[in-house]
Design an enzyme around this catalytic site. Sequence first.
Site, PDB file in Angstrom:
ATOM      1  N   ASP A 176       0.853  -1.189   0.000  1.00 33.03           N
ATOM      2  CA  ASP A 176       0.000   0.000   0.000  1.00 33.03           C
ATOM      3  C   ASP A 176       0.887   1.235   0.000  1.00 33.03           C
ATOM      4  O   ASP A 176       1.961   1.240   0.608  1.00 33.03           O
ATOM      5  CB  ASP A 176      -0.908   0.023   1.222  1.00 33.03           C
ATOM      6  CG  ASP A 176      -1.909  -1.120   1.233  1.00 33.03           C
ATOM      7  OD1 ASP A 176      -2.431  -1.447   0.147  1.00 33.03           O
ATOM      8  OD2 ASP A 176      -2.163  -1.685   2.305  1.00 33.03           O
ATOM      9  N   ASP A 193      -7.123  -1.357  -4.421  1.00 32.35           N
ATOM     10  CA  ASP A 193      -8.150  -0.979  -3.443  1.00 32.35           C
ATOM     11  C   ASP A 193      -9.066   0.100  -4.015  1.00 32.35           C
ATOM     12  O   ASP A 193     -10.288   0.092  -3.786  1.00 32.35           O
ATOM     13  CB  ASP A 193      -7.495  -0.450  -2.164  1.00 32.35           C
ATOM     14  CG  ASP A 193      -6.669  -1.502  -1.461  1.00 32.35           C
ATOM     15  OD1 ASP A 193      -7.004  -2.699  -1.571  1.00 32.35           O
ATOM     16  OD2 ASP A 193      -5.689  -1.130  -0.789  1.00 32.35           O
TER      17      ASP A 193
END
Length: 226
Positions: free
Chosen positions: A149, A183
């Site tokens: 991420d 995401d």
Amino acid sequence: MNLKKSLLLIAVILLLDQISKVYIKTHFQLGESVEVLSWFKIHFIENSGAAWGAKLSDFLPISESSGKLILTVFRLFAVAGIGYWLFETIRKKSPKVLILAVSLIFAGALGNIIDSVFFGLIFDHSTGQVATLFSDEPYGGVFYGKVVDMLYFPMVDTVWPEWVPYFGGKSFRFFEPVFNVADTAISTGVGILLVFNKKAFPNKEEESEIEETVLGETINQVLENE
């Protein structure tokens, strides 16, 4: 949206997602951050669990490695299920908005499962160093990779006023989660389904009207060709 357009969209999202993750892994140390704008940062973290970093071992009496394996296998089945759902929506010529949403969700889920399945096998660790791609000493193995991420939007970073009950004096940050391109695709797909629910899932009357319209257009085309 037909199959070709759906596959093209999925391919573009996967490329953006994986290129950004490989770049971050090979240029950033874990926890390293670069400020792009006052409200946007590139901040490298790794997520070995589910949403928000939760782990199965936090809730069940199992080891962290067992929890990671179970989670990855579950994700594989979930991706397969979403893939089948996408295939069926295209086959049944469902509304374009539904195909678009499911395509985004599938692309995002597939992007993150690639991390979980393969990254532990092709990278070494990022703690205190920049990771090496195709390392001779990978940090994990198949099914034990961590999701990368990096997108961080702390648009509001302040402290609650002292007079606010319970929260007074505590820090408040919005938006707190760090996420990635995959995401974003999943969230966008889910958002489309929520906002355009009626268009994505028309009732039977609307389906009948659509079928009648399609049938009428088909008949007209046949008559014109004759």
